[in-house]
Motif scaffolding. Sequence first.
Motif, PDB file in Angstrom:
ATOM      1  N   ALA A  70       0.826  -1.207   0.000  1.00 41.13           N
ATOM      2  CA  ALA A  70       0.000   0.000   0.000  1.00 41.13           C
ATOM      3  C   ALA A  70       0.860   1.257   0.000  1.00 41.13           C
ATOM      4  CB  ALA A  70      -0.933  -0.006   1.210  1.00 41.13           C
ATOM      5  N   THR A  71       1.958   1.229   0.747  1.00 45.65           N
ATOM      6  CA  THR A  71       2.860   2.379   0.793  1.00 45.65           C
ATOM      7  C   THR A  71       3.500   2.615  -0.566  1.00 45.65           C
ATOM      8  OG1 THR A  71       3.324   1.963   3.135  1.00 45.65           O
ATOM      9  CG2 THR A  71       4.877   3.370   1.947  1.00 45.65           C
ATOM     10  N   ASP A  72       3.893   1.548  -1.233  1.00 47.55           N
ATOM     11  CA  ASP A  72       4.468   1.681  -2.570  1.00 47.55           C
ATOM     12  C   ASP A  72       3.457   2.304  -3.534  1.00 47.55           C
ATOM     13  OD1 ASP A  72       6.874   0.627  -1.756  1.00 47.55           O
ATOM     14  OD2 ASP A  72       6.489  -1.385  -2.546  1.00 47.55           O
ATOM     15  N   ARG A  73       2.192   1.879  -3.435  1.00 47.83           N
ATOM     16  CA  ARG A  73       1.161   2.452  -4.305  1.00 47.83           C
ATOM     17  C   ARG A  73       0.992   3.939  -4.035  1.00 47.83           C
ATOM     18  NH1 ARG A  73      -1.508  -2.491  -3.241  1.00 47.83           N
ATOM     19  NH2 ARG A  73      -2.733  -1.589  -1.540  1.00 47.83           N
ATOM     20  N   LEU A  74       0.946   4.311  -2.770  1.00 56.31           N
ATOM     21  CA  LEU A  74       0.779   5.719  -2.417  1.00 56.31           C
ATOM     22  C   LEU A  74       1.954   6.555  -2.905  1.00 56.31           C
ATOM     23  CD1 LEU A  74      -0.533   7.164   0.905  1.00 56.31           C
ATOM     24  CD2 LEU A  74       1.559   8.048  -0.074  1.00 56.31           C
ATOM     25  N   LEU A  75       3.158   6.080  -2.665  1.00 61.00           N
ATOM     26  CA  LEU A  75       4.344   6.834  -3.083  1.00 61.00           C
ATOM     27  C   LEU A  75       4.417   6.968  -4.597  1.00 61.00           C
ATOM     28  CD1 LEU A  75       6.962   5.362  -0.593  1.00 61.00           C
ATOM     29  CD2 LEU A  75       6.249   7.754  -0.727  1.00 61.00           C
ATOM     30  N   SER A  76       4.085   5.904  -5.306  1.00 59.20           N
ATOM     31  CA  SER A  76       4.107   5.958  -6.767  1.00 59.20           C
ATOM     32  C   SER A  76       3.100   6.975  -7.288  1.00 59.20           C
ATOM     33  CB  SER A  76       3.811   4.571  -7.336  1.00 59.20           C
ATOM     34  OG  SER A  76       3.756   4.601  -8.748  1.00 59.20           O
ATOM     35  N   ALA A  77       1.901   6.975  -6.712  1.00 60.05           N
ATOM     36  CA  ALA A  77       0.876   7.918  -7.161  1.00 60.05           C
ATOM     37  C   ALA A  77       1.237   9.347  -6.788  1.00 60.05           C
ATOM     38  CB  ALA A  77      -0.470   7.531  -6.553  1.00 60.05           C
ATOM     39  N   ALA A  78       1.718   9.551  -5.573  1.00 57.41           N
ATOM     40  CA  ALA A  78       2.043  10.904  -5.118  1.00 57.41           C
ATOM     41  C   ALA A  78       3.237  11.485  -5.858  1.00 57.41           C
ATOM     42  CB  ALA A  78       2.317  10.900  -3.619  1.00 57.41           C
ATOM     43  N   SER A  79       4.117  10.635  -6.348  1.00 57.94           N
ATOM     44  CA  SER A  79       5.300  11.123  -7.059  1.00 57.94           C
ATOM     45  C   SER A  79       4.942  11.797  -8.377  1.00 57.94           C
ATOM     46  CB  SER A  79       6.278   9.975  -7.313  1.00 57.94           C
ATOM     47  OG  SER A  79       5.734   9.033  -8.226  1.00 57.94           O
ATOM     48  N   ALA A  80       3.724  11.565  -8.871  1.00 56.95           N
ATOM     49  CA  ALA A  80       3.287  12.205 -10.113  1.00 56.95           C
ATOM     50  C   ALA A  80       2.754  13.616  -9.879  1.00 56.95           C
ATOM     51  CB  ALA A  80       2.207  11.354 -10.779  1.00 56.95           C
ATOM     52  N   LEU A  81       2.636  14.029  -8.614  1.00 54.39           N
ATOM     53  CA  LEU A  81       2.168  15.369  -8.293  1.00 54.39           C
ATOM     54  C   LEU A  81       3.289  16.387  -8.451  1.00 54.39           C
ATOM     55  CD1 LEU A  81       0.177  14.516  -5.020  1.00 54.39           C
ATOM     56  CD2 LEU A  81      -0.746  14.787  -7.333  1.00 54.39           C
ATOM     57  N   ASP A  82       2.965  17.646  -8.269  1.00 54.25           N
ATOM     58  CA  ASP A  82       3.975  18.699  -8.173  1.00 54.25           C
ATOM     59  C   ASP A  82       3.664  19.528  -6.937  1.00 54.25           C
ATOM     60  OD1 ASP A  82       1.835  20.361  -8.904  1.00 54.25           O
ATOM     61  OD2 ASP A  82       2.467  20.476 -11.000  1.00 54.25           O
ATOM     62  N   ASN A  83       4.496  20.510  -6.674  1.00 52.79           N
ATOM     63  CA  ASN A  83       4.314  21.292  -5.448  1.00 52.79           C
ATOM     64  C   ASN A  83       2.976  22.027  -5.424  1.00 52.79           C
ATOM     65  OD1 ASN A  83       6.794  20.499  -4.436  1.00 52.79           O
ATOM     66  ND2 ASN A  83       7.880  22.252  -5.326  1.00 52.79           N
ATOM     67  N   ALA A  84       2.524  22.492  -6.583  1.00 49.12           N
ATOM     68  CA  ALA A  84       1.244  23.204  -6.640  1.00 49.12           C
ATOM     69  C   ALA A  84       0.092  22.262  -6.305  1.00 49.12           C
ATOM     70  CB  ALA A  84       1.049  23.814  -8.022  1.00 49.12           C
ATOM     71  N   ALA A  85       0.129  21.046  -6.840  1.00 46.94           N
ATOM     72  CA  ALA A  85      -0.932  20.079  -6.561  1.00 46.94           C
ATOM     73  C   ALA A  85      -0.925  19.669  -5.095  1.00 46.94           C
ATOM     74  CB  ALA A  85      -0.759  18.846  -7.443  1.00 46.94           C
ATOM     75  N   LEU A  86       0.255  19.653  -4.499  1.00 42.91           N
ATOM     76  CA  LEU A  86       0.371  19.275  -3.093  1.00 42.91           C
ATOM     77  C   LEU A  86      -0.301  20.307  -2.193  1.00 42.91           C
ATOM     78  CD1 LEU A  86       1.788  16.828  -1.793  1.00 42.91           C
ATOM     79  CD2 LEU A  86       3.713  18.313  -1.274  1.00 42.91           C
TER      80      LEU A  86
END
Length: 228
Positions: free
Chosen positions: A14-30
């Motif tokens: 589950a952590t790998d899935r979250l990190l993989s998905a979140a890595s596609a964001l940018d600072n503005a999306a965060l």
Amino acid sequence: MTDHAHDLERVREATDRLLSAASALDNAALAEPSRLPGWTRGHVLAHVARNADALVNVLGGRPMYVSAEARDSDIERGAPRPLDVQLTDVRDSAARFDAAGSAPGDWNRVVELRNGVTDVAARLPFRRWAEVELHHVDLGIGYELEDLPAEFTERESEVLALRFLGHPGVPPTLLGDGTRAWSTGQEAADPEVTVTGTPADLLGWLAGRRAGTALEVKGGELPALPPL
């Protein structure tokens, strides 16, 4: 019996899935709002990281958090950090929890969480799994309740049904997702209300992620559940 080693592996996935998905964001999306009221996506990731460290504390026999105020301030302080820092924090804190959860120990011992809540140590990996999966959904970046592993959805629905079992503010209620059924609310021989729906919709309502409008309710109104 709870298999903590099995659940630890599910946490890693589950952590790998979250990190993989979140890595596609940018600072503005965060910095954009998450699905949790008042929290940005940065707040959610900061909380996921601090929850891992809090559970390490529990496994080590220490208080989960120094105080409620310290917990909240840690999340607020961590929320505006750039994406690369957030991802590193989530990854590193997850590794610390994995190490603590993989160490030999008495997994039948009782541990204390927040607000006087106690549990058996062996169930902490599942608690962590729930944090990672549900907060991944809370990010609002394409991972939905329907995407959750079926095993998790079934087990978490049962956990939440048991959490509300006997609650004086919830009428006797029978829950069903088409293949399984649970009782919740005040205990009674014949539940007053029956609530049925898809596994995702039922979990979403129990976990406070959906209003329950897609559920079928018989015998009364959809019960109002207390906050988690």
